[in-house]
Design an enzyme around this catalytic site. Structure first.
Site, PDB file in Angstrom:
ATOM      1  N   ALA A 160       6.962   4.435   0.960  1.00 23.16           N
ATOM      2  CA  ALA A 160       6.679   6.121   0.358  1.00 23.16           C
ATOM      3  C   ALA A 160       5.587   7.002   0.983  1.00 23.16           C
ATOM      4  CB  ALA A 160       5.945   5.264  -1.572  1.00 23.16           C
ATOM      5  N   ALA A 161       4.938   7.372   1.322  1.00 19.69           N
ATOM      6  CA  ALA A 161       3.641   7.792   1.656  1.00 19.69           C
ATOM      7  C   ALA A 161       4.473   7.968   2.955  1.00 19.69           C
ATOM      8  CB  ALA A 161       2.147   7.217   2.934  1.00 19.69           C
ATOM      9  N   LEU A 200       0.709  -0.890  -0.559  1.00 16.00           N
ATOM     10  CA  LEU A 200       0.412   0.172   0.038  1.00 16.00           C
ATOM     11  C   LEU A 200       0.987   0.976   0.205  1.00 16.00           C
ATOM     12  CD1 LEU A 200      -3.189  -1.049   2.400  1.00 16.00           C
ATOM     13  CD2 LEU A 200      -2.638  -0.822  -0.327  1.00 16.00           C
ATOM     14  N   ASP A 217       4.994   4.345  -7.391  1.00 14.86           N
ATOM     15  CA  ASP A 217       4.632   4.591  -5.788  1.00 14.86           C
ATOM     16  C   ASP A 217       5.155   6.041  -5.732  1.00 14.86           C
ATOM     17  OD1 ASP A 217       4.494   2.082  -6.503  1.00 14.86           O
ATOM     18  OD2 ASP A 217       5.149   1.266  -3.995  1.00 14.86           O
TER      19      ASP A 217
HETATM   20  C1  MEV Z   1       5.570  -2.139  -5.763  1.00  8.34           C
HETATM   21  O1  MEV Z   1       4.340  -0.981  -5.358  1.00  8.34           O
HETATM   22  C2  MEV Z   1       5.601  -1.610  -6.947  1.00  8.34           C
HETATM   23  C3  MEV Z   1       6.641  -2.544  -7.864  1.00  8.34           C
HETATM   24  O2  MEV Z   1       6.023  -2.467  -8.860  1.00  8.34           O
HETATM   25  C4  MEV Z   1       8.251  -2.008  -8.065  1.00  8.34           C
HETATM   26  C5  MEV Z   1       7.660  -0.519  -8.288  1.00  8.34           C
HETATM   27  O3  MEV Z   1       7.245  -0.758  -9.219  1.00  8.34           O
HETATM   28  O4  MEV Z   1       8.990  -0.094  -8.326  1.00  8.34           O
HETATM   29  C6  MEV Z   1       6.198  -4.426  -7.571  1.00  8.34           C
END
Ligand code: MEV
Length: 315
Positions: A110-111, A106, A152
């Site tokens: 990053a958030a 989720l 993200d």
């Molecule tokens: C992770 O939330 C998403 C992935 O595609 C990794 C990324 O985009 O860096 C698995």
């Protein structure tokens, strides 16, 4: 003239995200679609200190220098925010709160980084440029999981559905709003581990894995058209197909598959895992908001400890 003097304290907020199409394939250049999930958020409160960086959070409270390894992305975000936004800051006290479950795909890491960037900008009384915000989150995400696509980092500060293509985002407009149910499997999944597994599989079987990536990319493009034309059934079948692709990449689990099956048995138009996988959450497309309530019940009966309904693409 508006004041540009630094404030006494600063506050920042950033939210969870859901990847609807393109996880993993996006790392190899495929398009992806993500939705903001604003009800789950990271909040950060900062105030200047005479020296050093002091963190106060549920996971750790103390000096940044002595923070455990799993806090490294947070420490990186704080240092990057100070360096890029307020380099003269002598020291900072940083309180972090978050309602976003960790390691559930989720976007919790990053958030938190996004909320830190916004809090430092608010303390410095500065507008935070979208690209600066993205760079700060990406610095932290690189520490969290190696080579993040950047999806993200955009999604956790986005105001609405976004389409990510070749490193750039654009706003995605839905012809009709879509209602989704998100269900937590209750099992953590490490994005860095999942991304690493996919990389190793691709090195071992490049043709097979690239074939799956191409299929995921084409599915994401068809889904974008379906969302833009209001064809919910087509969006649902692309979700089903994307889940199969992610199973073939090896990032699903029996628990996630069971939740996907339960959602389909309860009439979901489509269902798939969301995010890195190896645990975390599934997302299912409901026919309507009342149907979403029934889906939530079915997914809880199937073992999901937490479920949420999210309507996306409303005008
Ligand atoms: C992770 O939330 C998403 C992935 O595609 C990794 C990324 O985009 O860096 C698995």
């Amino acid at each position: 003239m508006p004041s540009t003097a630094p404030r006494l304290t600063g506050d920042g907020r950033s939210h969870a995200k859901i990847i609807l199409f393109g996880e993993h394939a996006v790392v190899y250049g495929a398009p992806a679609v993500a939705l903001p999930m604003t009800r789950l958020a990271a909040t950060v409160h900062v105030r200047p200190e005479a020296s050093g960086i002091h963190i106060d959070s549920a996971l750790y409270s103390g000096e940044a220098e002595r923070a455990p390894d799993h806090l490294l992305p947070v420490v990186t975000a704080i240092r990057a925010a100070i360096r890029r936004i307020a380099p003269l800051t002598p020291g900072l006290w940083v309180r972090i709160g978050s309602s976003i479950p960790h390691e559930r795909g989720l976007g919790s890491s990053a958030a938190v980084a996004g909320a830190i960037a916004r809090a430092v900008a608010s303390l410095a009384n500065r507008d935070l440029d979208a690209q600066d915000c993205h760079r700060i989150i990406q610095e932290a995400e690189r520490v969290a999981h190696g080579a993040p696509s950047g999806l993200d980092a955009y999604a956790v500060v986005a105001d609405g559905p976004i389409l990510f293509r070749q490193g750039q985002i654009s706003t995605l407009t839905f012809a009709e709003p879509l209602t989704f149910v998100i269900a937590d499997s209750g099992i953590p999944g490490s994005t860095s581990e999942a991304v690493g597994d996919v990389r190793r599989r691709r090195n071992a079987e490049p043709e097979r894995i690239d074939g799956i990536m191409l299929d995921l990319a084409a599915g994401a493009e068809r889904a974008v058209t379906a969302m833009q034309t209001g064809d919910a059934r087509a969006v649902g079948s692309e979700m089903d197909r994307a889940h199969q692709g992610l199973v073939d990449l090896g990032v699903s689990t029996p628990g996630l598959n069971a939740l996907v099956d339960a959602a389909r048995a309860a009439g979901a138009l489509g269902a798939k895992l969301t995010g890195g996988g190896l645990g975390g959450c599934v997302i299912a497309l409901a026919e309507s908001e009342p149907h979403a309530e029934r889906l939530e019940t079915a997914l809880r009966h199937a073992g999901a400890p937490r479920t949420w309904t999210l309507t996306a693409g409303e005008a």
